[in-house]
Design an enzyme around this catalytic site. Structure first.
Site, PDB file in Angstrom:
ATOM      1  N   GLU A 213      -5.346  -8.050  -0.024  1.00 41.56           N
ATOM      2  CA  GLU A 213      -6.445  -8.084   0.658  1.00 41.56           C
ATOM      3  C   GLU A 213      -7.551  -7.451   0.141  1.00 41.56           C
ATOM      4  OE1 GLU A 213      -4.932  -5.713   3.562  1.00 41.56           O
ATOM      5  OE2 GLU A 213      -2.355  -5.826   3.709  1.00 41.56           O
TER       6      GLU A 213
ATOM      7  N   GLU B 122       1.066  -0.911   0.074  1.00 38.44           N
ATOM      8  CA  GLU B 122       0.434  -0.043  -0.179  1.00 38.44           C
ATOM      9  C   GLU B 122       0.962   1.302   0.195  1.00 38.44           C
ATOM     10  OE1 GLU B 122      -3.163  -0.536   3.228  1.00 38.44           O
ATOM     11  OE2 GLU B 122      -4.172  -1.868   2.059  1.00 38.44           O
TER      12      GLU B 122
END
Length: 451
Positions: A231, A120
């Site tokens: 995710e 991320e």
């Protein structure tokens, strides 16, 4: 033990995890100005995964402090989230680590792994650099890995919220940097949840099937490059009570079935409540991300994946629509499964629905049964609440919770006329139901499948 169970009962094949390069793993340290490489702890992880029949989905993170350009960290274990002060030194680490794994496990094995660069980087919590800094990190990383073997699988940008996909692919094309897969993350709530936030309001303001909408756009932007969601969950809040309830089971089934044809992998975050990013409350049902509680009790979400794992691979056409009920029909070797959800977002209208299903072209079946996940079925949390919410249940109470979490097969009445099977049953709110129709040996559906 819990991961072994997930592999054996749910068919999970890969596992992704943070932190393999961080200081607490001891992968790279410095002593008297000398770099010390130690892959012992990383090897322990890989050894275990291979021993139970699983494979690692390697997330190359976080930054060893000796290579870091700053001191910002995340999570209680102090994961450094700054870019390297020397990208060539980062590349040397990656080359050395991957070379070691190839020597230890063999090139044929490591070619079946995935290498994802960072986590991320579009969120300030996980990357203090710019987008250009991340692209530079990716370039140095993929070149380091491909120097070991050009058939090793490397990808990114590992972003939250489906972001940077087009920009990342454009960078790779213009810079002639290889990319074997796209990875990204999404949740129907904020990308980085926190304890105490109003997740229910976030979900209420979302839209039904939003994850399918986003996956379609990511698939479009990927232009043929394989897509892996490394995710996802029903929310990003690490203490969301819905994670423990049938609501999430319905979300999982609906999301997974709607993702078919769009993605190659969908990694649910996480398989267990034994999870230490923040802290682990010492109570059985605490809204954690996991499919299993600290004591290993299966949540409704776990049972959703169990039902999905049993499906065949031949999906049949379905007609008919409903505001909250969705249905899929999948043929296996000797049975047809009707999989249904009754799902809506929090504060949206939903009620028990009377569902009628007709399967055409069938001879009279050998057997028909239904398996449910809802408020009254495969829902251990309901019993835990009735027990008085014991923070640390006794051994006997844990056994009772295990029993309450089980999926039960119940016979379902049916009618058959003119080669059509008629089924009727109720679907309560936030429910999953799997109806298995065991085919007669001479049924044309079974013969066509076998042929």
């Amino acid at each position: 033990r819990q991961l072994t169970q997930c592999h054996e009962q749910l068919g999970f094949r890969h596992v992704r995890f943070h932190d393999i390069l961080s200081d607490d793993m001891g992968t790279l340290m410095v002593e008297q100005d000398h770099l010390l490489f130690s892959f012992f702890n990383a090897d322990q992880i890989c050894d275990f995964l291979l021993s139970i029949g699983m494979k690692p989905f390697i997330e190359l993170s976080f930054m060893p402090s000796t290579l870091s350009s700053g001191s910002k960290t995340v999570f209680h274990y102090g994961a450094n989230v700054t870019p390297p002060k020397d990208y060539s030194e980062w590349a040397k680490l990656i080359t050395r680590l991957v070379t070691h794994w190839v020597e230890r496990y063999g090139i044929d094995e490591v070619r079946t792994w995935f290498f994802e660069v960072w986590n991320e980087p579009n969120l300030a919590a996980f990357w203090t650099g710019t987008q250009a800094d991340y692209f530079k990190l990716y370039r140095f990383s993929v070149q380091a890995i491909k120097e070991v073997d050009d058939r090793l699988q490397v990808g990114g940008p590992a972003t939250a919220k489906n972001e940077w996909i087009a920009e990342f692919l454009d960078f790779c094309k213009k810079s002639k940097v290889p990319v074997d897969f796209i990875s990204t993350h999404h949740y129907p709530t904020d990308a980085l949840g926190s304890v105490g936030e109003d997740t229910e309001t976030q979900l209420a303001h979302s839209e039904r099937s939003i994850l399918r909408k986003w996956a379609r756009e990511t698939h479009r932007q990927a232009t043929g490059t394989p897509v892996y969601y490394t995710e996802w969950s029903s929310s990003s809040n690490p203490r969301d009570h819905l994670h423990d309830e049938p609501y999430t089971a319905a979300v999982i089934v609906k999301t997974m079935m709607e993702a078919r044809g769009l993605v190659q992998g969908y990694s649910y975050w996480t398989f267990s409540d034994v999870f230490e990013e923040n802290y682990m409350p010492a109570t059985t049902f605490q809204g954690g991300f996991g499919l299993l509680t600290l004591q290993g009790v299966a949540k409704p979400a776990y049972r959703a994946f169990e039902l999905l794992h049993r499906l065949g691979i031949d999906e049949l056409a379905v007609t008919g629509t409903h505001e909250t009920v969705d249905a899929w029909v999948v043929r296996g070797r000797s049975a047809v499964t009707v999989l249904l959800t009754n799902q809506a977002l929090p504060r949206h209208s939903i009620k028990t629905e009377s569902v009628a299903v007709e399967l055409t072209g069938l001879l009279s079946p050998r057997n028909v049964y239904i398996e449910r996940v809802d408020d009254e079925h495969a829902n251990a949390k309901r019993l835990w609440v009735e027990m008085g919410k014991p923070a640390l249940p006794t051994e006997r109470e844990v056994e009772q919770l295990h029993a309450a979490s089980q999926i039960l097969r119940e016979p379902l009445t049916w009618e058959h006329a003119d080669r059509t099977l008629h089924l009727k049953f109720p679907m309560p709110p936030h429910a999953v139901a799997a109806i298995t129709v065991e085919l007669a040996f001479d049924d044309p559906l079974q013969r066509r499948y076998r042929s």
